[in-house]
Enzyme design. Structure first.
Site, PDB file in Angstrom:
ATOM      1  N   TYR A   1       0.837  -1.206   0.000  1.00  0.00           N
ATOM      2  CA  TYR A   1       0.000   0.000   0.000  1.00  0.00           C
ATOM      3  C   TYR A   1       0.872   1.256   0.000  1.00  0.00           C
ATOM      4  O   TYR A   1       0.648   2.187  -0.782  1.00  0.00           O
ATOM      5  CB  TYR A   1      -0.909  -0.040   1.230  1.00  0.00           C
ATOM      6  CG  TYR A   1      -1.846   1.123   1.403  1.00  0.00           C
ATOM      7  CD1 TYR A   1      -3.061   1.172   0.730  1.00  0.00           C
ATOM      8  CD2 TYR A   1      -1.535   2.160   2.277  1.00  0.00           C
ATOM      9  CE1 TYR A   1      -3.941   2.234   0.921  1.00  0.00           C
ATOM     10  CE2 TYR A   1      -2.408   3.224   2.468  1.00  0.00           C
ATOM     11  CZ  TYR A   1      -3.610   3.261   1.783  1.00  0.00           C
ATOM     12  OH  TYR A   1      -4.478   4.301   1.971  1.00  0.00           O
TER      13      TYR A   1
ATOM     14  N   THR B   1      -5.966   8.834   9.015  1.00  0.00           N
ATOM     15  CA  THR B   1      -6.996   7.815   9.190  1.00  0.00           C
ATOM     16  C   THR B   1      -8.378   8.453   9.090  1.00  0.00           C
ATOM     17  O   THR B   1      -8.681   9.402   9.807  1.00  0.00           O
ATOM     18  CB  THR B   1      -6.841   7.131  10.565  1.00  0.00           C
ATOM     19  OG1 THR B   1      -5.476   6.719  10.709  1.00  0.00           O
ATOM     20  CG2 THR B   1      -7.739   5.919  10.673  1.00  0.00           C
TER      21      THR B   1
HETATM   22  C1  BMA Z   1      -4.488   5.562   5.413  1.00  0.00           C
HETATM   23  C2  BMA Z   1      -4.758   4.097   5.634  1.00  0.00           C
HETATM   24  C3  BMA Z   1      -5.249   3.926   7.036  1.00  0.00           C
HETATM   25  C4  BMA Z   1      -4.243   4.477   8.011  1.00  0.00           C
HETATM   26  C5  BMA Z   1      -3.909   5.921   7.648  1.00  0.00           C
HETATM   27  C6  BMA Z   1      -2.859   6.533   8.553  1.00  0.00           C
HETATM   28  O1  BMA Z   1      -4.090   5.777   4.104  1.00  0.00           O
HETATM   29  O2  BMA Z   1      -3.559   3.406   5.457  1.00  0.00           O
HETATM   30  O3  BMA Z   1      -5.454   2.554   7.293  1.00  0.00           O
HETATM   31  O4  BMA Z   1      -4.789   4.440   9.319  1.00  0.00           O
HETATM   32  O5  BMA Z   1      -3.491   5.990   6.314  1.00  0.00           O
HETATM   33  O6  BMA Z   1      -1.682   5.800   8.564  1.00  0.00           O
END
Ligand code: BMA
Length: 251
Positions: free
Chosen positions: A144, A176
């Site tokens: 990711y 988040t």
């Molecule tokens: C977002 C996701 C969430 C994560 C947030 C902060 O893009 O990856 O699951 O909590 O970033 O890291």
């Protein structure tokens, strides 16, 4: 908010989460909208918004979304909010899972912009939904994080290449946010009974003490799409409740 200058916008991943919140905001501001998503929208727009079933892994389906969106008028805005999250280190992530994450989060954005840019005949604006994890990451999100890092570089490249076409390209980097994607992560790690508490705990990691709402990301996306952002391109904006401003050091 008035989305000045925007008439016709296509949103990939507009059926839920940040994409849907953006669709709702734009719809309420009178923008002609098309949502392209594998799933039907979680909100009923009463046929006032065009919906195209679209798997962003397929160039043909991505192109079909653009041709549907441009039936009546030229496209002037594109939002890419399709995305998935899978967990694991480089060692533990299966190769096909790595490929799937890149295909949906990054290659899909490439396909969408490839199809849409030539249709932005009068110029326009593109916003890609990235993540704070493009800049700093937690453990176990290798695929990711890589996909979101690549999205940042892709946005910069397009901003440079298409400035002459009067097309601006920017990214937003949410922390988040309360979306179905993050809720399914909370269920994965917390189980059905602890997921709400886990979400709250993740919120507490942010200096503002809570997770974000999808509408708070949509506000920034709408601004970046609008003429108010006419001198902004090739830029990335954190919208993370202070998450990345913070060092994990306590006095
Ligand atoms: C977002 C996701 C969430 C994560 C947030 C902060 O893009 O990856 O699951 O909590 O970033 O890291």
């Amino acid at each position: 908010m008035h989305i000045s200058g925007m008439k016709n916008i296509l949103i990939y991943g507009g059926a839920s989460g940040i994409g849907l919140a953006t669709a709702q905001l734009l719809y309420n501001n009178g923008v002609h909208l098309t949502i392209a998503d594998v799933n039907a929208p979680l909100y009923d727009f009463n046929d006032a918004v065009q919906y195209v079933s679209c798997d962003v892994r397929s160039a043909t389906e991505v192109e079909r979304a653009v041709s549907t969106a441009t039936q009546l008028m030229a496209l002037d805005g594109l939002v890419y909010s399709a995305g998935i999250q899978r967990y694991g280190s480089v060692v533990s992530t299966p190769i096909d899972e790595y490929d799937l994450v890149q295909q949906i989060n990054t290659r899909g954005a490439f396909l969408a912009c490839k199809a849409a840019i030539p249709e932005m005949t009068k110029g326009g604006a593109i916003v890609l939904v990235s993540s704070v994890q493009a800049l700093a990451c937690q453990t176990g999100v290798a695929a990711y994080a890589a996909s979101k890092g690549a999205l940042e570089a892709l946005a910069r490249a397009m901003a440079i290449d298409h400035a002459e076409n009067k097309i601006r390209v920017n990214t937003v980097l949410p922390g988040t946010v309360d979306t179905p994607m993050v809720r399914s992560s909370a269920e994965l790690f917390g189980g059905a009974d602890q997921s709400e508490q886990l979400l709250q705990q993740w919120g507490n990691n942010h200096p503002v003490g809570r997770v974000g709402q999808a509408s708070e990301i949509a506000n920034l996306i709408a601004f970046l799409l609008s003429d108010h952002a006419s001198f902004i391109t090739g830029a990335s904006y954190r919208v993370d409740g202070g998450l990345l401003a913070q060092l994990p050091v306590r006095l």
